[in-house]
Design a protein around this motif. Structure first.
Motif, short mmCIF file in Angstrom:
data_model
loop_
_atom_site.label_atom_id
_atom_site.label_comp_id
_atom_site.label_asym_id
_atom_site.label_seq_id
_atom_site.Cartn_x
_atom_site.Cartn_y
_atom_site.Cartn_z
N LYS A 16 -3.64 12.17 5.88
CA LYS A 16 -3.27 11.41 4.68
C LYS A 16 -4.24 11.74 3.56
O LYS A 16 -5.44 11.71 3.76
CB LYS A 16 -3.31 9.91 5.00
CG LYS A 16 -2.88 9.03 3.86
CD LYS A 16 -3.03 7.58 4.21
CE LYS A 16 -4.47 7.10 4.06
NZ LYS A 16 -4.60 5.64 4.05
N MET A 17 -3.70 12.05 2.40
CA MET A 17 -4.53 12.29 1.23
C MET A 17 -4.47 11.05 0.35
O MET A 17 -3.39 10.67 -0.10
CB MET A 17 -4.03 13.51 0.46
CG MET A 17 -4.85 13.84 -0.77
SD MET A 17 -4.12 15.17 -1.77
CE MET A 17 -4.35 16.58 -0.69
N SER A 18 -5.59 10.42 0.13
CA SER A 18 -5.57 9.18 -0.65
C SER A 18 -6.78 9.09 -1.57
O SER A 18 -7.69 9.91 -1.51
CB SER A 18 -5.55 7.97 0.28
OG SER A 18 -6.76 7.91 1.02
N ASN A 19 -6.79 8.07 -2.37
CA ASN A 19 -7.84 7.88 -3.35
C ASN A 19 -8.37 6.46 -3.27
O ASN A 19 -8.40 5.74 -4.25
CB ASN A 19 -7.29 8.17 -4.75
CG ASN A 19 -8.37 8.07 -5.81
OD1 ASN A 19 -9.56 8.11 -5.50
ND2 ASN A 19 -7.97 7.94 -7.05
N ASP A 20 -8.75 6.03 -2.07
CA ASP A 20 -9.18 4.65 -1.92
C ASP A 20 -10.70 4.54 -2.01
O ASP A 20 -11.39 4.44 -1.02
CB ASP A 20 -8.69 4.06 -0.60
CG ASP A 20 -8.84 5.06 0.54
OD1 ASP A 20 -7.87 5.77 0.79
OD2 ASP A 20 -9.92 5.12 1.13
N LEU B 265 0.00 14.92 4.91
CA LEU B 265 -0.18 16.34 5.15
C LEU B 265 0.24 16.69 6.57
O LEU B 265 -0.53 16.52 7.51
CB LEU B 265 -1.65 16.72 4.93
CG LEU B 265 -2.13 16.68 3.49
CD1 LEU B 265 -3.64 16.61 3.41
CD2 LEU B 265 -1.62 17.89 2.73
N PRO B 266 1.47 17.17 6.70
CA PRO B 266 1.99 17.55 8.02
C PRO B 266 1.54 18.96 8.39
O PRO B 266 0.88 19.63 7.58
CB PRO B 266 3.50 17.48 7.83
CG PRO B 266 3.69 17.80 6.39
CD PRO B 266 2.49 17.26 5.67
N GLN C 9 7.08 5.53 12.83
CA GLN C 9 7.44 4.66 11.72
C GLN C 9 6.21 3.92 11.21
O GLN C 9 6.13 3.56 10.04
CB GLN C 9 8.54 3.71 12.17
CG GLN C 9 9.78 4.47 12.61
CD GLN C 9 10.89 3.57 13.12
OE1 GLN C 9 10.79 2.35 13.09
NE2 GLN C 9 11.96 4.19 13.58
N GLN C 10 5.26 3.71 12.12
CA GLN C 10 3.99 3.10 11.71
C GLN C 10 3.23 4.01 10.74
O GLN C 10 2.75 3.57 9.70
CB GLN C 10 3.13 2.84 12.95
CG GLN C 10 1.75 2.30 12.65
CD GLN C 10 1.78 0.85 12.23
OE1 GLN C 10 1.87 -0.04 13.06
NE2 GLN C 10 1.71 0.62 10.93
N GLU C 11 3.17 5.29 11.08
CA GLU C 11 2.47 6.25 10.24
C GLU C 11 3.16 6.40 8.89
O GLU C 11 2.50 6.47 7.84
CB GLU C 11 2.41 7.61 10.94
CG GLU C 11 1.51 7.62 12.17
CD GLU C 11 1.73 8.81 13.08
OE1 GLU C 11 0.85 9.08 13.90
OE2 GLU C 11 2.79 9.46 12.98
N LEU C 12 4.47 6.41 8.92
CA LEU C 12 5.23 6.51 7.68
C LEU C 12 4.95 5.30 6.80
O LEU C 12 4.86 5.39 5.58
CB LEU C 12 6.72 6.62 8.00
CG LEU C 12 7.65 7.07 6.89
CD1 LEU C 12 7.14 8.33 6.23
CD2 LEU C 12 9.04 7.28 7.45
N GLY C 13 4.78 4.15 7.45
CA GLY C 13 4.45 2.93 6.72
C GLY C 13 3.12 3.06 5.99
O GLY C 13 3.00 2.66 4.83
N TYR C 14 2.13 3.64 6.66
CA TYR C 14 0.83 3.85 6.01
C TYR C 14 0.97 4.75 4.79
O TYR C 14 0.32 4.55 3.77
CB TYR C 14 -0.15 4.49 6.99
CG TYR C 14 -0.70 3.55 8.03
CD1 TYR C 14 -1.08 2.26 7.68
CD2 TYR C 14 -0.83 3.95 9.34
CE1 TYR C 14 -1.57 1.39 8.63
CE2 TYR C 14 -1.33 3.09 10.31
CZ TYR C 14 -1.70 1.82 9.94
OH TYR C 14 -2.20 0.96 10.88
N LEU C 15 1.82 5.77 4.91
CA LEU C 15 1.95 6.75 3.84
C LEU C 15 2.64 6.17 2.61
O LEU C 15 2.21 6.40 1.50
CB LEU C 15 2.73 7.97 4.33
CG LEU C 15 1.96 8.94 5.22
CD1 LEU C 15 2.82 10.14 5.57
CD2 LEU C 15 0.70 9.41 4.52
N VAL C 16 3.73 5.44 2.82
CA VAL C 16 4.48 4.96 1.66
C VAL C 16 4.08 3.55 1.26
O VAL C 16 4.55 3.03 0.26
CB VAL C 16 6.01 5.01 1.92
CG1 VAL C 16 6.46 6.44 2.17
CG2 VAL C 16 6.39 4.13 3.09
#
Length: 240
Positions: free
Chosen positions: A75-79, A91-92, A193-200
Motif C-alpha cells: 500500500k502506498m500512502s501518506n499517513d 501495489l500488486p 475484501q479486508q485488504e481492499l477495504g484498507y485500500l479504498v
DNA sequence: TCATTAAATTGTT
DNA sequence: AACAATTTAATGA
C-alpha cells in the motif's frame, strides 16, 4: 487481522538474497535490455520477504532502492503524524515504484507498507542510474511508468471525491488492474475484501456489498481470496 | 491420495 | 462488531 498500523522498521538489506532466475523472468523491464545490462541488473537485484504491516519506505528517509513487487500486496500512502492519511494506491505484483525519488536522489515522499506477506525486489540507486545513462529501452520504460502513474494519481483524486462506495471500489479495482503499471496481475487479482477495504477506505462489509453489486452488473467475478475483472472499461468508468 | 483439522475468508446480521 | 458458512492449507496415515 493485519491492521496496517502496526509497523516494524524495515531492514531489507540485511535480510535480502539474490534474485532467482524464475523471479527475474517475471520482470518485464529486464526483457528489453542488452545482455550485459541485464546481467548487471540481475546481479544487483536484492529480494526480501516483507511481513504484513511492515514499512518498506518511510516518508523522509533517503531513497536507496527502486522497488518492485514480485508477490503479495503493498500500500502506498501518506499517513504522516499530522494531516489526514491518504492511500494513494495499492501495489500488486508487477508494480515498480520509487523511480521519481530515486531519479532526483531525494527522500521518499510516502510510506510503503505490506498489506500481506509479500516478496519485494530492490534495484540499487547506482545501478538504476547506470541503466538510465546507457539504455534507451530502460528510459522508455521509466518514462511510460511515470506517465501512467501520473494518470493514476489524477484518477485517484476523483476517487477520493467520490461519495458512492460502490464507485470507490470499482475505480480502486480498475486502478489495480492497470495492465501497464501492474502486468503481474493478469486476469486474477489476489486480494481479500479486508485488504481492499484498507485500500479504498471502507469497511469490509461495505466492500463485500459493493463487490456483490459489481458482480451482478457483470463487471467482475468474485472468488475466494481474489477476483477477476470481466469488463475493465466499464469498471473504470463506473459512476460516471 | 485421502481424511481430518486448523486457519483464512466470505456472507450476513 | 459478531457469527455462521465456506474454502483453502497443512498434517499425517
Amino acid at each position: 487481522m493485519n491492521p496496517p498500523t502496526a509497523a516494524a522498521p524495515a531492514r531489507l538489506i540485511s535480510r535480502a538474497r539474490p534474485i532467482l532466475a524464475a523471479e527475474a523472468e517475471s520482470i518485464v523491464w529486464l526483457r528489453g535490455l542488452q545482455p550485459a545490462e541485464r546481467e548487471r541488473a540481475i546481479d544487483d537485484l536484492r529480494v526480501a520477504q516483507v511481513a504484513p504491516g511492515e514499512l518498506l519506505c518511510r516518508v523522509g528517509r533517503p531513497a536507496t532502492y527502486w522497488f518492485g513487487v514480485l508477490d503479495g500486496l503493498l500500500k502506498m500512502s501518506n499517513d504522516t503524524a499530522l494531516g489526514m492519511p491518504i492511500t494513494f494506491t495499492g501495489l500488486p505484483p508487477g508494480g515498480w515504484f520509487g523511480e521519481g525519488t530515486v531519479l532526483k536522489r531525494e527522500a521518499y515522499r510516502y510510506n510503503i507498507q505490506a498489506l500481506r506477506p509479500s516478496v519485494v525486489a530492490g534495484l540499487s540507486m547506482a545501478t538504476f542510474h547506470w541503466l538510465l545513462d546507457r539504455s534507451i529501452v530502460f528510459n522508455r520504460f521509466i518514462t511510460q511508468q511515470l506517465n501512467e502513474r501520473l494518470g493514476q494519481f489524477i484518477a485517484a483524486r476523483e476517487i477520493d471525491r467520490m461519495t458512492d462506495p460502490d464507485g470507490r471500489v470499482a475505480r480502486g479495482l480498475a486502478a489495480l488492474f492497470h495492465p501497464v503499471l501492474y502486468p503481474g496481475v493478469g486476469g486474477l487479482l489476489r486480494i481479500t475484501q479486508q485488504e481492499l477495504g484498507y485500500l479504498v477506505g471502507l469497511s469490509r462489509q461495505r466492500v463485500n456489498q459493493a463487490l456483490t453489486v459489481l458482480q451482478q452488473a457483470g463487471l467482475i467475478a468474485v472468488e475466494y481470496g481474489g477476483l477477476r475483472v470481466l469488463d475493465l472499461e466499464r469498471l473504470r468508468a463506473y459512476g460516471r
